[in-house]
Enzyme design. Structure first.
Site, PDB file in Angstrom:
ATOM      1  N   ASP A 136      -7.176 -13.703   0.754  1.00 44.82           N
ATOM      2  CA  ASP A 136      -6.574 -12.578   0.700  1.00 44.82           C
ATOM      3  C   ASP A 136      -5.619 -12.553  -0.722  1.00 44.82           C
ATOM      4  O   ASP A 136      -4.623 -12.536  -1.057  1.00 44.82           O
ATOM      5  CB  ASP A 136      -5.445 -12.079   1.755  1.00 44.82           C
ATOM      6  CG  ASP A 136      -4.855 -10.832   1.669  1.00 44.82           C
ATOM      7  OD1 ASP A 136      -5.368 -10.055   0.677  1.00 44.82           O
ATOM      8  OD2 ASP A 136      -3.802 -10.498   2.456  1.00 44.82           O
ATOM      9  N   GLU A 169     -11.384  -4.894  -2.797  1.00 47.34           N
ATOM     10  CA  GLU A 169     -10.629  -3.764  -3.219  1.00 47.34           C
ATOM     11  C   GLU A 169     -10.474  -3.513  -4.734  1.00 47.34           C
ATOM     12  O   GLU A 169      -9.427  -4.228  -5.272  1.00 47.34           O
ATOM     13  CB  GLU A 169      -9.460  -3.897  -2.556  1.00 47.34           C
ATOM     14  CG  GLU A 169      -9.546  -3.723  -0.986  1.00 47.34           C
ATOM     15  CD  GLU A 169      -8.187  -4.339  -0.351  1.00 47.34           C
ATOM     16  OE1 GLU A 169      -7.318  -3.528  -0.397  1.00 47.34           O
ATOM     17  OE2 GLU A 169      -8.115  -5.297   0.405  1.00 47.34           O
ATOM     18  N   HIS A 184       0.686  -1.139   0.066  1.00 39.17           N
ATOM     19  CA  HIS A 184       0.024   0.046   0.017  1.00 39.17           C
ATOM     20  C   HIS A 184       0.931   1.287   0.010  1.00 39.17           C
ATOM     21  O   HIS A 184       0.731   2.245   0.549  1.00 39.17           O
ATOM     22  CB  HIS A 184      -1.107   0.035   1.378  1.00 39.17           C
ATOM     23  CG  HIS A 184      -1.738  -1.073   1.240  1.00 39.17           C
ATOM     24  ND1 HIS A 184      -2.419  -1.483   0.015  1.00 39.17           N
ATOM     25  CD2 HIS A 184      -2.517  -1.681   2.105  1.00 39.17           C
ATOM     26  CE1 HIS A 184      -3.209  -2.413   0.197  1.00 39.17           C
ATOM     27  NE2 HIS A 184      -3.488  -2.662   1.433  1.00 39.17           N
ATOM     28  N   HIS A 222     -10.105   1.104   1.148  1.00 38.57           N
ATOM     29  CA  HIS A 222      -9.869  -0.193   1.955  1.00 38.57           C
ATOM     30  C   HIS A 222     -10.915  -0.264   3.013  1.00 38.57           C
ATOM     31  O   HIS A 222     -10.394  -0.077   4.282  1.00 38.57           O
ATOM     32  CB  HIS A 222      -8.527   0.127   2.601  1.00 38.57           C
ATOM     33  CG  HIS A 222      -7.729  -1.389   2.977  1.00 38.57           C
ATOM     34  ND1 HIS A 222      -8.518  -2.345   3.420  1.00 38.57           N
ATOM     35  CD2 HIS A 222      -6.536  -1.732   2.424  1.00 38.57           C
ATOM     36  CE1 HIS A 222      -7.721  -3.403   3.577  1.00 38.57           C
ATOM     37  NE2 HIS A 222      -6.281  -3.238   3.164  1.00 38.57           N
TER      38      HIS A 222
END
Length: 349
Positions: free
Chosen positions: A247, A311, A103, A174
């Site tokens: 994830d 996302e 990020h 997020h």
């Protein structure tokens, strides 16, 4: 409505802006990190539920490492070894996650003050400048994010950006959502549908994806028909074990640049249904595996899987394996306009 939310450690005043529609749906955004701190949605009994995980004070957002509700930029997700090569020059970014860059590193725009440039009852636009020295990538990038709410219970996020030099631009939100309410515990009973025939497996527990677009057919990653998030999440599957659940980036069916329906999330308990539309290449589905034990809004305890994230973004690490002239590349020339949209539409089942 605009009100003071608090002050940063540097003494900067943080304001909270609330936008809404006539149905009672509302979102509250602070100008620190352009962060969504509250999202109120009417349930099947027309009672408003705050479905966004978050904190009650600025300090917690400054010190937090879970990115609750924040805008991520200039690059979302992980970059292998934190290295990007552009026009033969290799740039070394912060290695803040298992030797990778996550990020955008230690000075992402989630930890910066944004400036509100327009605000009315149903919409707010905020702007932020990311200096090239902050994330160690070329170019100063100016980013604008617009949040809006429609009378059809759509929560829209529009992203725009431009750089002074060729660079990586790949923004996302997020938001951590629990359709039963941020304080209601696990999202494993949420029913999820994903319009994706393929996903990107990760190499190992460092979570860097391979270049492979692996078929979801016959795997725990198949959400093409409605399935509870928790149905397969604890199965002895190496891909799940690497990251403690889901994830992974899913490749959205259809063409990048076209707004298309990608996901449906439904909570039988609240009756709230969320449909997600995006024009992006993929969407990272994160089942909140690393939230940990922490105190959230109203002193409620959050745990792993208290919230989930969808996302929209380019495929993680794409700048290192997709040619820059490809529509799925996050490399943008100087003065080239980056633009993307996401729509979260809420209804009752």
């Amino acid at each position: 409505m605009k009100e003071v939310f608090g002050k940063t450690a540097k003494g900067e005043m943080v304001n909270a802006y609330t936008i809404s529609n006539k149905s009672g749906m509302s979102a509250t955004i602070i100008d620190f990190g352009a962060t969504v701190i509250k999202l109120l949605i009417p349930d099947k009994q027309k009672i408003l539920r705050d479905i966004q995980l978050g904190y009650d004070d600025v300090k917690s957002y400054e010190e937090g490492s879970t990115f609750f509700g924040a805008i991520i930029g200039r690059n979302a997700n992980r970059i292998n070894q934190g290295q990007v090569t552009i026009d033969g020059v290799t740039y070394q970014m912060d290695q803040n996650d298992n030797e990778n860059n996550l990020h955008s590193g230690l000075i992402g725009v989630d930890k910066k003050m944004w400036t509100a440039i327009s605000f009315n009852d149903s919409s707010i636009s905020l702007i932020c400048r990311c200096d090239e020295s902050e994330q160690k990538l070329p170019g100063d990038v100016t980013m604008t994010v617009t949040y809006s709410i429609t009378e059809d219970n759509e929560f829209k996020i529009t992203y725009d950006a431009v750089s002074t030099r060729k660079t990586v631009i790949n923004m996302t939100s997020h938001m951590y959502l629990n359709l039963n309410g941020h304080y209601k515990g696990s999202i494993e009973d949420h029913v999820l549908t994903l319009n994706a025939d393929s996903y990107n497996p990760v190499i190992d527990s460092k979570s860097i994806p391979t270049e492979e677009k692996a078929s979801v057919e016959g795997t725990v990653f198949d959400f093409r028909t409605p399935k509870k998030i928790g149905e397969d999440i604890n199965k002895p599957e190496k891909q799940l074990e690497y990251v403690g659940g889901y994830d992974h980036n899913y490749v959205i069916n259809g063409i990048t640049g076209n707004i298309r329906h990608f996901a449906t999330v439904y909570s039988p308990e609240s009756g709230i249904c969320m449909d997600l539309y995006s024009d992006q290449t993929g969407t990272q589905f994160y089942s909140g595996n690393f939230i940990g034990e922490q105190k959230g809004k109203g002193n409620f305890e959050y745990h792993n899987r208290s919230g989930m994230c969808l996302e929209p973004q380019y495929i993680p690490n794409a700048m290192n394996f997709i040619p820059e002239d490809d529509i799925d590349s996050p490399i943008f020339d100087a003065d080239e306009h980056y633009h993307t949209e996401s729509i979260y539409k809420f209804s009752i089942k």
